[in-house]
Enzyme design. Structure first.
Site, mmCIF file in Angstrom:
data_model
loop_
_atom_site.group_PDB
_atom_site.id
_atom_site.type_symbol
_atom_site.label_atom_id
_atom_site.label_comp_id
_atom_site.label_asym_id
_atom_site.label_seq_id
_atom_site.Cartn_x
_atom_site.Cartn_y
_atom_site.Cartn_z
ATOM 1 N N CYS A 97 0.831 -1.204 0.000
ATOM 2 C CA CYS A 97 0.000 0.000 0.000
ATOM 3 C C CYS A 97 0.866 1.254 0.000
ATOM 4 O O CYS A 97 1.820 1.370 0.774
ATOM 5 C CB CYS A 97 -0.927 0.023 1.216
ATOM 6 S SG CYS A 97 -2.329 -1.085 1.066
ATOM 7 N N HIS A 98 0.514 2.204 -0.861
ATOM 8 C CA HIS A 98 1.248 3.462 -0.925
ATOM 9 C C HIS A 98 0.834 4.395 0.210
ATOM 10 O O HIS A 98 -0.362 4.506 0.510
ATOM 11 C CB HIS A 98 0.966 4.185 -2.249
ATOM 12 C CG HIS A 98 1.467 3.457 -3.456
ATOM 13 N ND1 HIS A 98 0.781 2.411 -4.036
ATOM 14 C CD2 HIS A 98 2.598 3.622 -4.200
ATOM 15 C CE1 HIS A 98 1.453 1.966 -5.088
ATOM 16 N NE2 HIS A 98 2.557 2.671 -5.205
ATOM 17 N N GLU B 53 -7.645 1.016 2.251
ATOM 18 C CA GLU B 53 -7.704 1.855 3.454
ATOM 19 C C GLU B 53 -9.092 1.803 4.089
ATOM 20 O O GLU B 53 -9.235 1.727 5.321
ATOM 21 C CB GLU B 53 -7.330 3.300 3.099
ATOM 22 C CG GLU B 53 -5.849 3.542 2.872
ATOM 23 C CD GLU B 53 -5.350 3.052 1.516
ATOM 24 O OE1 GLU B 53 -4.132 3.091 1.285
ATOM 25 O OE2 GLU B 53 -6.184 2.624 0.669
ATOM 26 N N ASP C 17 -13.203 -6.098 21.020
ATOM 27 C CA ASP C 17 -12.370 -6.015 22.225
ATOM 28 C C ASP C 17 -13.129 -5.372 23.381
ATOM 29 O O ASP C 17 -12.999 -5.805 24.531
ATOM 30 C CB ASP C 17 -11.111 -5.202 21.917
ATOM 31 C CG ASP C 17 -10.200 -5.090 23.114
ATOM 32 O OD1 ASP C 17 -9.732 -6.137 23.608
ATOM 33 O OD2 ASP C 17 -9.952 -3.951 23.563
#
Length: 303
Positions: free
Chosen positions: A63-64, A99, A113
């Protein structure tokens, strides 16, 4: 990483989802009433997603790194399922699908969580991309498929057989990748009459676009702009600006190019640099977006 240096910067948007399924109604009520021991589930999970999306290139090696210019997180509750909708926007050369999916995943994991102390049966489902916009694929079907082009190489040395043409062939390769048919490919010397005659000839034949390469510099024999500008019914400054702006990001000499764009009736005329890189980068700068001009010339409304 994939080389994206040839791509143009555009607005890119992606929306992804993740579904968090709890095992009992009391968990949903605890979220709504803000009684979960670890805190406000939606607010904290949103914050985790905002942090996570910015760290995507740190975790996924291909990923850039790119500027995240908007992130939005929404929640929808349907029975025991909570759907996370994660939207990311950037103005850059590559999309933000990964993203958005990463951000949705982090939101879902943070919810897991926070909720696991009160619900041992939580599951995460359906992490997927819902929508993406931006980039050339978003505009692929907006262009005509029946366009024809003529490519004219203007060079004394190439026409005399002292040098091989590479710029014209680079232009042809780009045109073919955009489904434009090559009607003719010719090499002529840097003579005003020859340049003008080709433009008139191809326009009379109904060729959709005539692309010249060479003769746009500052030497005494660079006369392509002088030959073409008097023939044009209208200049298209935006195309010329896009070519030079794209080139200037890659070489400081782009400002010296005198690229020309305009129309003779319904034929698009382009005059590009004669160097191979200059021609290729000029084509990358404006194709395929420039093909939208033919819808406008035929009377179609702007999108």
């Amino acid at each position: 990483m994939v080389d994206i240096t040839h791509k143009s910067t555009t607005l890119r948007t992606a929306t992804a989802q993740a579904v968090v399924k709890v095992s009992k109604p009391e968990t949903i009520e605890a979220i709504k009433n803000d009684t979960v021991p670890k805190g406000h589930v939606f607010a904290m999970s949103k914050a985790a997603g905002l942090l996570g999306v910015k760290r995507t290139p740190d975790i996924l090696p291909d990923c850039h790194p790119l500027p995240i210019e908007f992130t939005g997180v929404e929640y929808e509750i349907n029975g025991l399922e909570i759907t996370v909708l994660f939207t990311v926007k950037t103005i850059y050369k590559t999309g933000v699908e990964v993203e958005a999916m990463h951000g949705a995943s982090v939101v879902a994991l943070n919810m897991y969580d926070m909720l696991k102390p009160i619900d041992k049966g939580i599951e995460i489902h359906a992490i997927k991309l819902l929508e993406k916009k931006g980039g050339k694929s978003d505009f692929r079907d907006r262009f005509r498929k029946d366009l024809k082009a003529a490519v004219v190489v203007c060079s004394d040395t190439i026409s005399a057989g002292h040098k091989e043409d590479k710029a014209g062939k680079a232009i042809i390769k780009k045109l073919e990748s955009c489904d434009v048919k090559i009607a003719e490919y010719v090499i002529i010397p840097d003579e005003i009459d020859d340049i003008q005659n080709k433009a008139k000839h191809f326009e009379a034949q109904g060729i959709d676009m005539v692309i010249y390469t060479g003769g746009t510099g500052l030497s005494g024999r660079d006369v392509t702009p002088e030959a073409l500008i008097p023939l044009l019914d209208r200049r298209i400054p935006g195309i010329e600006e896009a070519i030079r702006n794209y080139g200037q990001d890659r070489t400081p000499y782009s400002m010296l190019s005198r690229s020309v764009a305009g129309t003779i009736k319904d034929t698009l005329i382009l005059a590009l640099p004669g160097s191979t890189n200059g021609a290729k980068e000029s084509m990358d700068a404006i194709f395929p977006a420039v093909l939208h001009s033919f819808r406008i010339l035929k009377g179609a409304r702007h999108d």
